[in-house]
Design an enzyme around this catalytic site. Structure first.
Site, PDB file in Angstrom:
ATOM      1  N   ASP A 265      21.154  18.948  13.028  1.00 45.40           N
ATOM      2  CA  ASP A 265      20.221  17.851  13.199  1.00 45.40           C
ATOM      3  C   ASP A 265      18.853  18.449  13.498  1.00 45.40           C
ATOM      4  O   ASP A 265      18.760  19.491  14.167  1.00 45.40           O
ATOM      5  CB  ASP A 265      20.652  16.924  14.350  1.00 45.40           C
ATOM      6  CG  ASP A 265      19.965  15.571  14.280  1.00 45.40           C
ATOM      7  OD1 ASP A 265      20.594  14.614  13.804  1.00 45.40           O
ATOM      8  OD2 ASP A 265      18.785  15.485  14.676  1.00 45.40           O
ATOM      9  N   CYS A 364      22.483   2.781   8.328  1.00 41.09           N
ATOM     10  CA  CYS A 364      22.951   1.572   9.021  1.00 41.09           C
ATOM     11  C   CYS A 364      21.885   0.498   8.839  1.00 41.09           C
ATOM     12  O   CYS A 364      21.456  -0.146   9.799  1.00 41.09           O
ATOM     13  CB  CYS A 364      23.249   1.844  10.488  1.00 41.09           C
ATOM     14  SG  CYS A 364      21.927   2.631  11.421  1.00 41.09           S
TER      15      CYS A 364
END
Length: 437
Positions: A265, A364
Site C-alpha cells: 500500500d 466500493c
C-alpha cells in the site's frame, strides 16, 4: 435518560454536525464528553438516532418542513418509524429534557404528504449534486436503489478456510454470542448477523472464533469481489492497495497458502494492522512490501504477476449504509480527485501483470465515473489488455463455489456491480482484465 431526552440530545448533535461540517462520530464523542452523566446505553441510543437521521435526512426534512436537527428528527419518527401525531406529541412535549411541542405549522406539514411530489434526491436521501451520476447508473430505479443504500447494514463475517470449515465456524460463533448467524445464499463462507434494533452489535473481536482466526469481519460484497478476482493455489499475486489486509486474507485462503502474495500500500500506516491479522489467520504465503522513501519496493515484480488486485481509492458511495454521514460530506471535487487517483493506480498496476495474467479492479463505489469509465480509459491506453466477459466471471465463481448469483449481480459493459437492493451487500464494482500481449 428518558426517550425524549435522548431525542433532544440527538437534535443537538445533528445541529452540531450541520453547523461545523464534521463527522458524526466526532460530534457524538464530544457530546458524550460534555455529558458524562449519560450511560453507555444512552450514548448508543443517541448514536442510533443520529445515524438513522443521517440515513434519511432529505426525506425526513421534507416531511417535517425544515432542515435543522429538530425537523429531521420529527420527520424520522413520523415517516420512517411510523409514529402518528399523537405519538410524536408524547415525545415532543416541552416537558423537562424533552423537545419543545409541535407547532401548528409542523402539524400541517406532517399532514401534507410532502414526499409524494418530492424529487428523486429527496425521496432517495442523497445529495442533489450527485443526482445525474446516480441516474446514469440506475435510471428510473434510482430511488429504490438509494433507499436500500440508506438502510442499516448487517454484520458480515467471512469463514477463514485455513482455520475452519464453515459449519464448524458457524457453530462456534453461535456458542460464543448466543445467536445463530444467517447463511446468505450467495456464499457458503459468509456468516451474517442482521442488526437487532435497540441492541449493540456483538463484540466479535473478543470471541473465540475470531481470536482463533476462524472468522474475519468482511462485508459479503467485499468477499465476493475478492473471489471474482480468481486467485488460485500456486499463483504469484500482487495486492497493490492492500490497506489493512482484508482482501489479502481472502486471497490467501483461496490460494490455500500455496503460491505467493505480495501485499503493498502506498501509505505504510494503512498497512500497519496487516501483520497481526496474517498471524492470527494462519497465513504463510504473504510478503508485505512496505513503501520506503526514494525506493521502488515493487520493481522486481514487473511483468511477473499472475494476478494484480487493485482495491482502488474511491468515494465510498457503496458504503453509505455503514457511513451515512459520509454521503453528506462528499463534494464534486472529491469525485474528481478519486478519478485521478484511480487512473494513476490502474496505470501502475498494468506494469506488474505478466502476459496471460489478470488485473482485477475493485471499488466500493456505484458510480460509472469510478467504475466503467475508468476501465474504458485504461483499455484505450493499454490495447494489450482486454475485459474478461462479466458473464464468464460469474460462471467461474458459480462453478467453483457451487453458489448461484443469478440477478444478484448486475452485468455491466466491462464489469459486475453489486448493490444492497440486488445482492444484499455494500455497493461494489469488479472488473477483471487479462493481458494478451
Amino acid at each position: 435518560m428518558i426517550p425524549a431526552a435522548r431525542i433532544s440530545a440527538a437534535i443537538e448533535v445533528l445541529d452540531d454536525i450541520a453547523t461545523r461540517r464534521r463527522p458524526a462520530p466526532d460530534a457524538l464523542k464530544d457530546w458524550g464528553l460534555a455529558h458524562r452523566f449519560a450511560g453507555s446505553k444512552d450514548r448508543r441510543a443517541i448514536g442510533d438516532l443520529v445515524f438513522d437521521a443521517l440515513r434519511h435526512k432529505n426525506s425526513s426534512a421534507a416531511v417535517a418542513g425544515g432542515d435543522d436537527g429538530r425537523s429531521v428528527m420529527i420527520g424520522l419518527f413520523f415517516h420512517h418509524r411510523g409514529l402518528d401525531i399523537a405519538g410524536l406529541e408524547k415525545l415532543f412535549s416541552g416537558d423537562r429534557f424533552a423537545p419543545e411541542p409541535l407547532t401548528d405549522d409542523e402539524r400541517a406539514t406532517l399532514a401534507s404528504d410532502a414526499l409524494s411530489s418530492a424529487p428523486d434526491y429527496i425521496r432517495g436521501d442523497y445529495p442533489e449534486w450527485i443526482s445525474p451520476n446516480l441516474a446514469r447508473v440506475f435510471g428510473d430505479n434510482v430511488v429504490a436503489e438509494m433507499q436500500a443504500l440508506a438502510n442499516p447494514a448487517p454484520l458480515d463475517l467471512r469463514v477463514n478456510t485455513l482455520k475452519a470449515e464453515a459449519d464448524h465456524a458457524a457453530s462456534e460463533l453461535t456458542a460464543a454470542i448466543g445467536r445463530a448467524p444467517e447463511r446468505p445464499a450467495l456464499s457458503t463462507l459468509c456468516l451474517r448477523l442482521p442488526l437487532e434494533p435497540g441492541t449493540a452489535e456483538p463484540h466479535i473481536a473478543s470471541t473465540e472464533p475470531f481470536l482463533k482466526g476462524q472468522i474475519e469481519i468482511q462485508d459479503l460484497g467485499s468477499q465476493l469481489a475478492a473471489e471474482f478476482a480468481g486467485a488460485r493455489p500456486g499463483m504469484q499475486v500482487l495486492d497493490l492497495c492492500a490497506g489493512g489486509g482484508g482482501k489479502t486474507l481472502s486471497l490467501a485462503a483461496a490460494m490455500q497458502n500455496h503460491g505467493q502474495i505480495f501485499a503493498h500500500d502506498s501509505d505504510r500506516r494503512r498497512l500497519a494492522p496487516i501483520h497481526d491479522r496474517l498471524t492470527r489467520a494462519g497465513v504463510r504465503n504473504v510478503q508485505v512490501r512496505t513503501p520506503r522513501p526514494n525506493s521502488d519496493v515493487l520493481d522486481d515484480l514487473e511483468n511477473r504477476m499472475d494476478l494484480v488486485l487493485v482495491d482502488a481509492p474511491c468515494t465510498g458511495t457503496g458504503t453509505w449504509r455503514r457511513n451515512p454521514d459520509a454521503k453528506w460530506r462528499i463534494r464534486p471535487g472529491s469525485l474528481a480527485e478519486r478519478n485521478k487517483d484511480q487512473a494513476i493506480v490502474l496505470a501502475s498496476a498494468g506494469r506488474y501483470v505478466k502476459v496471460g495474467g489478470r488485473l482485477a479492479y475493485i471499488t466500493c463505489s456505484v458510480l460509472d465515473e469510478e467504475n466503467t469509465d475508468q476501465i474504458d480509459a485504461f483499455l484505450a491506453a493499454n490495447p494489450g489488455f482486454s475485459v474478461v466477459p462479466p458473464q464468464a466471471v460469474v460462471e467461474a465463481y458459480e462453478q467453483e463455489s457451487m453458489n448461484i448469483l443469478g440477478p444478484a449481480v448486475r452485468l455491466m459493459s466491462n464489469g459486475l456491480l453489486m448493490t444492497p437492493l440486488n445482492s444484499g451487500t455494500d455497493g461494489f464494482f469488479v472488473s477483471v482484465l487479462t493481458r494478451n500481449s
